[in-house]
Scaffold this motif. Structure first.
Motif, short mmCIF file in Angstrom:
data_model
loop_
_atom_site.label_atom_id
_atom_site.label_comp_id
_atom_site.label_asym_id
_atom_site.label_seq_id
_atom_site.Cartn_x
_atom_site.Cartn_y
_atom_site.Cartn_z
N ASN A 40 0.74 -1.17 0.01
CA ASN A 40 0.07 0.14 -0.34
C ASN A 40 0.45 1.41 -0.06
O ASN A 40 0.11 2.55 0.37
N SER A 41 1.83 1.09 -0.83
CA SER A 41 2.88 1.89 -1.05
C SER A 41 3.38 2.75 -1.75
O SER A 41 2.99 2.13 -2.86
N THR A 42 2.99 4.30 -2.39
CA THR A 42 3.86 5.02 -3.38
C THR A 42 5.09 4.18 -4.46
O THR A 42 5.12 4.32 -5.45
N LEU A 43 6.03 3.40 -3.42
CA LEU A 43 7.46 2.75 -3.85
C LEU A 43 6.60 1.63 -4.83
O LEU A 43 6.99 1.40 -5.53
N LEU A 44 5.69 0.87 -3.95
CA LEU A 44 5.27 -0.44 -4.66
C LEU A 44 4.50 0.29 -5.96
O LEU A 44 5.24 -0.35 -7.26
N LEU A 45 3.88 1.47 -6.28
CA LEU A 45 3.15 1.94 -7.39
C LEU A 45 4.32 1.76 -8.47
O LEU A 45 3.97 2.19 -9.51
#
Length: 411
Positions: A366-371
């Motif tokens: 659920n992180s922008t880094l995973l996005l």
């Protein structure tokens, strides 16, 4: 689909607590390395990274240095109030704030704010440079944070020096432990130079002086940018869709020499070491697009906002055209260095303009880094993370990492 409509529930996975690396390995370059290219996955260790890179590539590192951003004030009652310095107050450039003497204002988180009844918190310091009394005063409360004015009675100290003597190195909250003496070395990259981050660019923690030397001996080029990592990098996306999520902004510092080297390298591979390096070099592209749209723009108008990469016109501008336009803009404005914010959000639907690949750790659900990872390799991010989970890779800041080559089909 516009990335604002992405649902964060589609970018999560189960991360058992025992898979989070609480401590680093004794030797930085013995961390495991997952290599992803064209849908295929293999494994090695960072020490052998040069064998997996083309000789004509360039690695781009973030040379930011983590500051001792947590200051603990002990009250006479025995209670502790913690001030966590996030960034200089509005209108103050980071380098200027770090070099301030006498006083400076910062935006901060305050732990135990309800116990802060008096006007000043005080901390007496005895240092090799002499004694100094550090004071903190609340100036105003903002949404979720405070503006704090720090003042001190010895002008021989810069604020950066005061943090060194008064502060504690901040570890990521998910490590769930106190900072230890070893962290002061291991939670910095070996090439850290520019003070200003409250978190390490963790992909770089795996590199050693010997590994950097081996890269050079193979003819692999290296270049450095500076992005000062903010605490927002740890904030999970709490809204259902990205439309309601406010992407954190961070300071970048990049010289014309670096931009010129990137421009020369464009026909060959450019590999970002870490999400921060990737956000930095990709931001240069969009700043160049803005310079083409408005050649007379001021530096604030060139700063990259959250949705610029999806909403700006001139989407077909080449990387060469964009970087050249940015260099021309800097020349007209007599600048040899960019110092500004970026709020770029890299999510599925994004096409990488500068980077061919990224070296990065395994990030929180659920992180922008995973996005960002999903933007580069598409739905294969699940394949990569499933493999890492099934093969005992260590996760998050002190964990193992990966070399991920961009998939064209991910766009």
């Amino acid at each position: 689909m516009h990335p604002s409509q992405l649902q964060i529930k589609d970018y999560t996975y189960e991360l058992p607590d025992e898979r989070i690396a609480r401590y680093p390995l004794a030797e930085r370059d013995l961390s495991k390395l997952l290599i992803y290219k064209e849908g295929n996955i293999s494994e090695d260790v960072y020490r052998n990274l040069p064998e997996h890179l083309p000789a004509d590539c360039m690695l781009v590192f973030n040379n930011t240095k983590v500051i001792e951003a947590r200051i603990l004030f002990h009250k006479s009652t025995g209670s502790i109030i913690e001030i966590f310095c996030l960034e200089p107050a509005a209108g103050v450039e980071l380098t200027q704030a770090m070099m301030s003497q006498g006083s400076v204002c910062w935006t901060c988180l305050v732990g135990g704010a309800g116990k802060w009844k008096q006007q000043f918190l005080e901390k007496q310091l005895s240092t090799p440079k002499g004694d100094v009394l550090l004071k903190a005063e609340k100036r105003k409360q903002e949404q979720g944070s405070f503006e704090i004015e720090f003042s001190w009675d010895n002008d021989h100290f810069t604020f950066a020096e005061l943090l060194h003597f008064a502060g504690v190195l901040p570890l990521p909250p998910y490590l769930q432990r106190q900072t230890e003496a070893a962290d002061y070395d291991r939670y910095q990259t070996v090439y850290a130079r520019q003070e200003g981050s409250v978190a390490a660019p963790t992909a770089g923690l795996h590199f050693t002086p010997l590994l950097l030397q081996q890269l050079q001996e193979r003819g692999i080029k290296t270049q450095f940018v500076t992005l000062h990592v903010g605490a927002g990098t740890f904030q999970p996306v709490k809204s259902e869709t990205m439309e309601q999520h406010n992407m954190h902004r961070e300071w970048i510092e990049i010289t014309t020499d670096t931009i010129e080297d990137l421009l020369k390298q464009l026909p060959n591979n450019i590999i970002a070491v870490g999400t921060t390096s990737l956000r930095s070099i990709e931001s240069l592209y969009w700043m160049g697009v803005k310079a083409i749209i408005n050649p007379n723009a001021g530096i604030e108008e060139l700063e990259v906002q959250q949705w610029d990469a999806y909403d700006l016109p001139n989407q077909k501008t080449s990387a060469k055209e964009a970087l050249q336009a940015l260099l021309d803009w800097m020349k007209r404005n007599q600048l040899n260095q960019l110092i500004c914010h970026t709020q770029v959000l890299i999510a599925p639907g994004y096409k990488a303009r500068i980077a061919s690949a990224i070296i990065t750790n395994f990030h929180q659900p659920n992180s922008t880094l995973l996005l960002l990872v999903a933007a580069l390799i598409g739905n294969d991010w699940k394949k990569v993370y499933d493999h890492a989970m099934a093969n005992n890779f260590r996760f998050l800041s002190y964990g193992d990492g990966s070399l991920l080559w961009v998939r064209e089909s991910s766009v």
